[in-house]
Design a protein around this motif. Sequence first.
Motif, PDB file in Angstrom:
ATOM      1  N   LYS A  97       0.833  -1.208   0.000  1.00 56.42           N
ATOM      2  CA  LYS A  97       0.000   0.000   0.000  1.00 56.42           C
ATOM      3  C   LYS A  97       0.867   1.258   0.000  1.00 56.42           C
ATOM      4  CE  LYS A  97      -3.284  -2.915   0.441  1.00 56.42           C
ATOM      5  NZ  LYS A  97      -3.813  -3.433  -0.812  1.00 56.42           N
ATOM      6  N   ALA A  98       2.176   1.070   0.234  1.00 58.80           N
ATOM      7  CA  ALA A  98       3.073   2.228   0.222  1.00 58.80           C
ATOM      8  C   ALA A  98       4.412   1.801  -0.362  1.00 58.80           C
ATOM      9  CB  ALA A  98       3.269   2.744   1.642  1.00 58.80           C
ATOM     10  N   GLY A  99       5.142   2.782  -0.879  1.00 61.66           N
ATOM     11  CA  GLY A  99       6.469   2.472  -1.402  1.00 61.66           C
ATOM     12  C   GLY A  99       7.496   2.486  -0.280  1.00 61.66           C
ATOM     13  N   LYS A 127       8.553   8.087   4.212  1.00 62.91           N
ATOM     14  CA  LYS A 127       7.903   8.967   5.197  1.00 62.91           C
ATOM     15  C   LYS A 127       6.844   9.848   4.512  1.00 62.91           C
ATOM     16  CE  LYS A 127       9.884   7.765   8.997  1.00 62.91           C
ATOM     17  NZ  LYS A 127       9.685   6.341   8.661  1.00 62.91           N
ATOM     18  N   GLY A 128       5.726   9.963   5.193  1.00 63.98           N
ATOM     19  CA  GLY A 128       4.643  10.774   4.649  1.00 63.98           C
ATOM     20  C   GLY A 128       3.627   9.960   3.857  1.00 63.98           C
ATOM     21  N   THR A 129       3.916   8.665   3.682  1.00 63.45           N
ATOM     22  CA  THR A 129       2.925   7.812   2.997  1.00 63.45           C
ATOM     23  C   THR A 129       2.287   6.879   4.024  1.00 63.45           C
ATOM     24  OG1 THR A 129       4.551   6.104   2.493  1.00 63.45           O
ATOM     25  CG2 THR A 129       4.223   7.818   0.846  1.00 63.45           C
ATOM     26  N   LEU A 130       1.127   6.351   3.674  1.00 60.96           N
ATOM     27  CA  LEU A 130       0.393   5.489   4.615  1.00 60.96           C
ATOM     28  C   LEU A 130       0.569   4.019   4.224  1.00 60.96           C
ATOM     29  CD1 LEU A 130      -2.883   7.569   4.961  1.00 60.96           C
ATOM     30  CD2 LEU A 130      -1.065   7.353   6.642  1.00 60.96           C
ATOM     31  N   PRO A 131       1.331   3.286   5.011  1.00 57.15           N
ATOM     32  CA  PRO A 131       1.609   1.884   4.636  1.00 57.15           C
ATOM     33  C   PRO A 131       0.410   0.980   4.862  1.00 57.15           C
ATOM     34  CG  PRO A 131       2.556   2.353   6.768  1.00 57.15           C
ATOM     35  CD  PRO A 131       1.949   3.644   6.281  1.00 57.15           C
TER      36      PRO A 131
ATOM     37  N   ILE C 297      -8.354   9.198   2.207  1.00 57.85           N
ATOM     38  CA  ILE C 297      -7.404   9.899   3.081  1.00 57.85           C
ATOM     39  C   ILE C 297      -6.983   8.993   4.243  1.00 57.85           C
ATOM     40  CG2 ILE C 297      -7.274  11.832   4.765  1.00 57.85           C
ATOM     41  CD1 ILE C 297      -8.927  13.453   2.705  1.00 57.85           C
ATOM     42  N   LEU C 298      -7.816   7.992   4.547  1.00 60.61           N
ATOM     43  CA  LEU C 298      -7.550   7.164   5.736  1.00 60.61           C
ATOM     44  C   LEU C 298      -6.673   5.947   5.432  1.00 60.61           C
ATOM     45  CD1 LEU C 298     -11.186   7.227   7.197  1.00 60.61           C
ATOM     46  CD2 LEU C 298      -9.291   8.704   7.783  1.00 60.61           C
ATOM     47  N   GLY C 299      -6.153   5.848   4.237  1.00 59.42           N
ATOM     48  CA  GLY C 299      -5.333   4.681   3.887  1.00 59.42           C
ATOM     49  C   GLY C 299      -6.125   3.717   3.030  1.00 59.42           C
ATOM     50  N   ALA C 300      -5.380   2.907   2.240  1.00 58.86           N
ATOM     51  CA  ALA C 300      -6.060   1.979   1.333  1.00 58.86           C
ATOM     52  C   ALA C 300      -6.637   0.788   2.093  1.00 58.86           C
ATOM     53  CB  ALA C 300      -5.059   1.484   0.290  1.00 58.86           C
ATOM     54  N   GLU C 301      -7.694   0.179   1.515  1.00 58.42           N
ATOM     55  CA  GLU C 301      -8.278  -1.024   2.120  1.00 58.42           C
ATOM     56  C   GLU C 301      -7.194  -2.106   2.162  1.00 58.42           C
ATOM     57  OE1 GLU C 301     -11.419  -0.920   3.450  1.00 58.42           O
ATOM     58  OE2 GLU C 301     -10.747  -2.816   4.296  1.00 58.42           O
ATOM     59  N   GLY C 302      -7.026  -2.732   3.315  1.00 57.17           N
ATOM     60  CA  GLY C 302      -5.993  -3.761   3.453  1.00 57.17           C
ATOM     61  C   GLY C 302      -4.669  -3.207   3.963  1.00 57.17           C
TER      62      GLY C 302
END
Lengths: 131, 149, 369
Positions: A97-99, A127-131, C297-302
């Motif tokens: 979900k993040a790089g 940093k700054g991305t949502l894993p 904005i809250l993050g991807a599913e999973g």
Amino acid sequence: MSDNKKSLTVFKTDRHEDFAAIIGSALIVVVVLTYMAFVVPSVSIKPQQDGKLMEIFVKEGAEIKAGDKIFSLEVVKKKWVKNVMEEKVAIQEFTSKAGGKVLKVAGKPGDKVKKDKGAIIVLEHIKGTLP
Amino acid sequence: MKILLALDDNPRAVEQALLIARGRGAVLNALFVIDATWEMFTGHDWLSGCNARIGFLEYMLSQEEEAAVLALKTYKEQVAGIAGELLTVTGDVVDEIRKEAGKDYDLLVMSNPFTRGLEIMRDPVAKVARKLPCDLLLVRHAAKREESS
Amino acid sequence: MEDKSIFSKLLAIIPGLAVMVGTLYVLRMYVEPWMNEVVVFGSKGWLVKVMSLNYILLSILTGMFYRNVLFAGKIPGWAEDGFRTTRLFIKIGVIMLGSLYTFDKLLKVGGVAIVLIVSFVFGTVIFIMWLGKRLGADRSVTSVMAAACGVCGVSASVATAPGVRAKPVDLAMAIATILGFGIVSMFVSPYIGKALNLSDYQFGAWVGTGILNSGQVLATCLAFNPNFAPGTAVAYGEIWNVVRVISIPFVVFFITAWYWKGEADAEHVSLSTIIASKFPIFVLGFIGMTALSSLHILGAEGSETLHLMRQVMAWVFGIGLVGLGAYIDVREMKAAGGTPLRIGVIAGLVKYVLALIIILAFIPKEGAF
């Protein structure tokens, strides 16, 4: 009347309680997002379903991007089809979900995995991305 | 002799207390408790928003105060010639009765079942009677008496 | 009560809150894992899988144990302020549930939910108005029960009571009846759902339509399936719950207008005033959270971010539910009686069974998302 209000609930009125709940949930969201995006140094990516680890597509030290395939699981897919629960074994691929940089590959193909238990990959996300 | 009468909607309890007070020449204090436990009673209701809950609690308080005015008016009409006070307090009915009964009374007179406020849903007599520092006279509730007869 | 400073108010909250948090910690960390492993009747995890004794029901049961056994019927003064935060925690949890949806998912299910709820709400209200007349009930009792059974249980009766001049004794009986019915259905419904092999979608729709007290809808869904994720019972049940909560002011208006129509000293009833004073503002927070989710904005599913968010949500709900249990006095429920009990039981059963029949007949097992 206002004296009664003060003595009846923690908040002066339900309206205050409603706003406090909105502010409280917004705070939780901000804290979780900030923590995941900026504070946590790395994340352990765990299986999202019970199954068997079939393949790991990344190696330790590799740089990956959001959306890259990271591993595949053999899972039992359950789905209601025409009011009957259909169960079939399928190979499901999971993406990042993040790089970031793969710090560790903890799982091995053939491992039996349980939902939310044990990391398969440890990722140092950008940093700054949502894993 | 000093008697405490816990007021609810049972006229028989008042009659009995007056009878004893007149017969013994006793001081008779009557206590009306405005029940303040509606907030606790509806505490599980988390869905009420805006001013619904507080509006409800204020409405209940106004109902309780109306009941107090009515009970005290009725009591005053009957109590002529007997020494004593009319006490009105707000709080938990059982706690307030026990608190007042702890002040050097010889006898507490109350209705059984005791139907003040939300105590209709509970077992106030047993809680009041526990380690009570004075004697207790329970007067059968007029309405309940009619039901059983 | 004397005016306290903010600091002393916060300090007063700590003991009760510590009990709630500590209880949930023990239940989630020790009791539930033990129940998952223990073998009963030759089946591992029987207590959780068959009895639905997951941390949700355990939280409520432990809260009830505190109130009814340990505290002997009354929350002690030292814990009172902390337990009062119960509603805040549950409302925060409900707002965060908005993160399970995107607007397109809400639209997919919202239409079905609105049709079912509007027909059941007004169907029940009209049925109770007729039933109240048949049973010779006072108009104010009928009004309170119509609101309570029609829409959201205790919250609806609380919202309606002042407008229809309800008597305290009737209200006490009505609230005890509704709460009692809600608690019983909370424990019974998961078994019925499992016995009838209902899917999460069907279960959420049934419970959201059929349970008298909305306060128990989410807990019942979580007892059936304790997961917080799109497509679970709680995700569907919550949509029904939100539609019900939003409809409270409109139902209150309808019933209050009906009540005053039959009174000699009729009062003017205004819908805008009722909406201004009764609209549950926290629902706006829920919609806001869905907006954030729709904008990704809250993050991807999973993602691990969303996973952490749902973990926090589960804790927030759990803490609230311990407190919720502590507000349930079994003796008060047992004292329910009179006309409110008769109306409540008849209307409650009719609604519960009819909703189940309609769900089985018209709602497919395949979830909409």
